[in-house]
Structure formats: C-alpha cells, structure tokens
Design a protein around this motif. Structure first.
Motif, PDB file in Angstrom:
ATOM      1  N   UNK A 126       0.886  -1.157   0.000  1.00  0.00           N
ATOM      2  CA  UNK A 126       0.000   0.000   0.000  1.00  0.00           C
ATOM      3  C   UNK A 126       0.920   1.201   0.000  1.00  0.00           C
ATOM      4  N   UNK A 127       0.794   2.019  -0.996  1.00  0.00           N
ATOM      5  CA  UNK A 127       1.690   3.151  -1.159  1.00  0.00           C
ATOM      6  C   UNK A 127       3.121   2.627  -1.222  1.00  0.00           C
ATOM      7  N   UNK A 128       3.964   3.039  -0.300  1.00  0.00           N
ATOM      8  CA  UNK A 128       5.366   2.629  -0.317  1.00  0.00           C
ATOM      9  C   UNK A 128       5.722   1.847   0.946  1.00  0.00           C
ATOM     10  N   UNK A 129       4.751   1.223   1.583  1.00  0.00           N
ATOM     11  CA  UNK A 129       4.994   0.647   2.903  1.00  0.00           C
ATOM     12  C   UNK A 129       6.043  -0.466   2.900  1.00  0.00           C
ATOM     13  N   UNK A 130       6.089  -1.305   1.866  1.00  0.00           N
ATOM     14  CA  UNK A 130       7.091  -2.369   1.858  1.00  0.00           C
ATOM     15  C   UNK A 130       8.499  -1.786   1.818  1.00  0.00           C
ATOM     16  N   UNK A 131       8.732  -0.872   0.899  1.00  0.00           N
ATOM     17  CA  UNK A 131      10.058  -0.261   0.803  1.00  0.00           C
ATOM     18  C   UNK A 131      10.381   0.533   2.066  1.00  0.00           C
ATOM     19  N   UNK A 132       9.441   1.323   2.557  1.00  0.00           N
ATOM     20  CA  UNK A 132       9.683   2.127   3.746  1.00  0.00           C
ATOM     21  C   UNK A 132       9.965   1.255   4.965  1.00  0.00           C
ATOM     22  N   UNK A 133       9.254   0.151   5.075  1.00  0.00           N
ATOM     23  CA  UNK A 133       9.483  -0.763   6.204  1.00  0.00           C
ATOM     24  C   UNK A 133      10.882  -1.360   6.143  1.00  0.00           C
ATOM     25  N   UNK A 134      11.272  -1.814   4.974  1.00  0.00           N
ATOM     26  CA  UNK A 134      12.600  -2.408   4.830  1.00  0.00           C
ATOM     27  C   UNK A 134      13.691  -1.381   5.111  1.00  0.00           C
ATOM     28  N   UNK A 135      13.542  -0.180   4.589  1.00  0.00           N
ATOM     29  CA  UNK A 135      14.520   0.881   4.856  1.00  0.00           C
ATOM     30  C   UNK A 135      14.586   1.164   6.348  1.00  0.00           C
ATOM     31  N   UNK A 156      15.990  -0.552  -4.970  1.00  0.00           N
ATOM     32  CA  UNK A 156      15.641   0.840  -5.204  1.00  0.00           C
ATOM     33  C   UNK A 156      16.772   1.701  -4.650  1.00  0.00           C
ATOM     34  N   UNK A 157      16.782   2.956  -5.016  1.00  0.00           N
ATOM     35  CA  UNK A 157      17.793   3.879  -4.501  1.00  0.00           C
ATOM     36  C   UNK A 157      17.772   3.907  -2.974  1.00  0.00           C
ATOM     37  N   UNK A 168      20.869   2.709  -0.651  1.00  0.00           N
ATOM     38  CA  UNK A 168      21.484   3.701   0.236  1.00  0.00           C
ATOM     39  C   UNK A 168      21.437   3.241   1.683  1.00  0.00           C
ATOM     40  N   UNK A 169      20.319   2.684   2.117  1.00  0.00           N
ATOM     41  CA  UNK A 169      20.204   2.199   3.496  1.00  0.00           C
ATOM     42  C   UNK A 169      21.211   1.081   3.762  1.00  0.00           C
ATOM     43  N   UNK A 170      21.350   0.145   2.824  1.00  0.00           N
ATOM     44  CA  UNK A 170      22.315  -0.941   2.993  1.00  0.00           C
ATOM     45  C   UNK A 170      23.747  -0.404   3.031  1.00  0.00           C
ATOM     46  N   UNK A 171      24.065   0.511   2.131  1.00  0.00           N
ATOM     47  CA  UNK A 171      25.412   1.093   2.100  1.00  0.00           C
ATOM     48  C   UNK A 171      25.710   1.816   3.417  1.00  0.00           C
ATOM     49  N   UNK A 225      13.800  -8.313  -3.747  1.00  0.00           N
ATOM     50  CA  UNK A 225      14.405  -7.002  -3.473  1.00  0.00           C
ATOM     51  C   UNK A 225      14.622  -6.297  -4.809  1.00  0.00           C
ATOM     52  N   UNK A 226      13.512  -5.930  -5.432  1.00  0.00           N
ATOM     53  CA  UNK A 226      13.555  -5.209  -6.700  1.00  0.00           C
ATOM     54  C   UNK A 226      12.373  -4.244  -6.785  1.00  0.00           C
ATOM     55  N   UNK A 227      12.454  -3.312  -7.706  1.00  0.00           N
ATOM     56  CA  UNK A 227      11.457  -2.260  -7.825  1.00  0.00           C
ATOM     57  C   UNK A 227      10.066  -2.796  -8.142  1.00  0.00           C
ATOM     58  N   UNK A 228       9.990  -3.802  -9.000  1.00  0.00           N
ATOM     59  CA  UNK A 228       8.676  -4.350  -9.356  1.00  0.00           C
ATOM     60  C   UNK A 228       7.960  -4.916  -8.135  1.00  0.00           C
ATOM     61  N   UNK A 229       8.697  -5.569  -7.260  1.00  0.00           N
ATOM     62  CA  UNK A 229       8.072  -6.125  -6.059  1.00  0.00           C
ATOM     63  C   UNK A 229       7.547  -5.033  -5.138  1.00  0.00           C
ATOM     64  N   UNK A 230       8.258  -3.911  -5.101  1.00  0.00           N
ATOM     65  CA  UNK A 230       7.838  -2.832  -4.213  1.00  0.00           C
ATOM     66  C   UNK A 230       6.705  -1.995  -4.782  1.00  0.00           C
TER      67      UNK A 230
END
Length: 178
Positions: A12-21, A41-42, A46-49, A116-121
């Motif tokens: 929903x919206x960006x919740x998967x990406x935001x949660x992982x970050x 995603x960027x 960035x979070x991993x780096x 861990x790719x953009x399509x999944x998010x």
C-alpha cells in the motif's frame, strides 16, 4: 507464547520499501538477506550502504544458477557494488534459490513474496510477514547457515571504468522492468 508473533504487511503506497529501509536503518549488528533477485531501489541501496558504513555485518544469499540471465547480471552488479563496502554475498552453488526472507539483529525478520527489486515494491501485489521471537529467528538462521555451507562467496570484483559506467546505465535504465 507471548514473546513470539507475526503480523502481515502488504503493499500500500510505499509501505514495503519504507518498512525495509526502516529495519535496515535501525539495525546495529547484523542483517541477513535471502532473495532470488537483487535490484534495489535507490532508498534500499542507500540504506544498505549506510548500514555497512556504520559497521553492520550484512550477508546476502542469492542464486548460483539464474533463471533470467539479464536480471541475474543486474543482481550481481548491485551486490558486487555493495560488497565493495563489506557486504558478504553468497551464491548457492549451481542452484536456483527462490526463498525470500531477512533477519535483522537476530530480533525480528520478514518472510514473504517480495523480491528485493522495484517491481516487487511498486507494481506486483507482494506481501510479507514480520516475525519476531527467538525460536523463529533461530530457525531462519539455521536456514542461512545451511545456505552458507552450500554456497560460494562472491568476492568484490572491480570493473573497469567503461564497463562500470555502461553497466550502471543499462541496469538503472531497465531496473523498473526487472
């Protein structure tokens, strides 16, 4: 047991990406990622780096045998880029790995359908379950230990400048489609 549980997070919206970050940014000791496709995603990259720069130990488990060659090359490019900062990348020897989970500081984890790719998010209808509790984390760590035994560690490979620029351009251009 009151010390263990699960709850579901769906797209929903960006919740998967935001949660992982959020989970990456709040990790202090160790992250283990298991994914068949790593085209971050960027924000995730960035979070991993930044986690690696903070001294967080990160291990990633990927297939040793691709099902989609171009996507696999992109995964190798991005994981290689982070291995430069100290991420350990393990490829299951001659095996296609399709598991999707991660553990964070041995305190909580997720397991689900997202790569861990953009399509999944952003375009697929993916979901994850957030897990916590010693028993479930121990089981997931046992799985990654087993994967490590079956894997070959991919060492950082320095690309020549032209190949690096070309690869970065191509993979960034096509990553939303992979």
């Amino acid at each position: 047991d009151s010390d263990e549980g699960t709850f579901n997070i769906s797209i929903k919206d960006k919740i998967l990406e935001q949660s992982l970050v959020f989970w990456i940014n709040n990790s202090t000791t160790e992250i283990k990622l298991v994914t068949p496709y790593f085209i971050p995603t960027f924000n995730i990259y960035t979070a991993l780096k930044n986690a690696l720069k903070r001294g967080v130990k990160i291990e990633m488990y990927i297939p040793g045998k691709p099902d989609k060659k171009f996507t696999y090359k992109a995964s190798i490019f991005y994981s290689n880029s982070l291995s430069r900062y100290g991420m350990k990348v393990y490829a299951l020897n001659n095996t296609f790995l399709h598991a999707k989970f991660a553990t964070f500081d041995n305190n909580y984890a997720y397991i689900g359908t997202n790569n861990l790719d953009m399509r999944s998010f952003y375009s697929n209808q993916e979901g994850i379950n957030l897990l916590y509790g010693d028993a479930v984390i121990k089981q997931l760590n046992n799985i990654t230990d087993f994967y490590k035994e079956l894997s070959i560690e991919r060492k950082y490979k320095k690309y020549n400048k032209i190949r690096k620029i070309y690869s970065k351009f191509i993979f960034k251009l096509f990553s939303p489609l992979m």
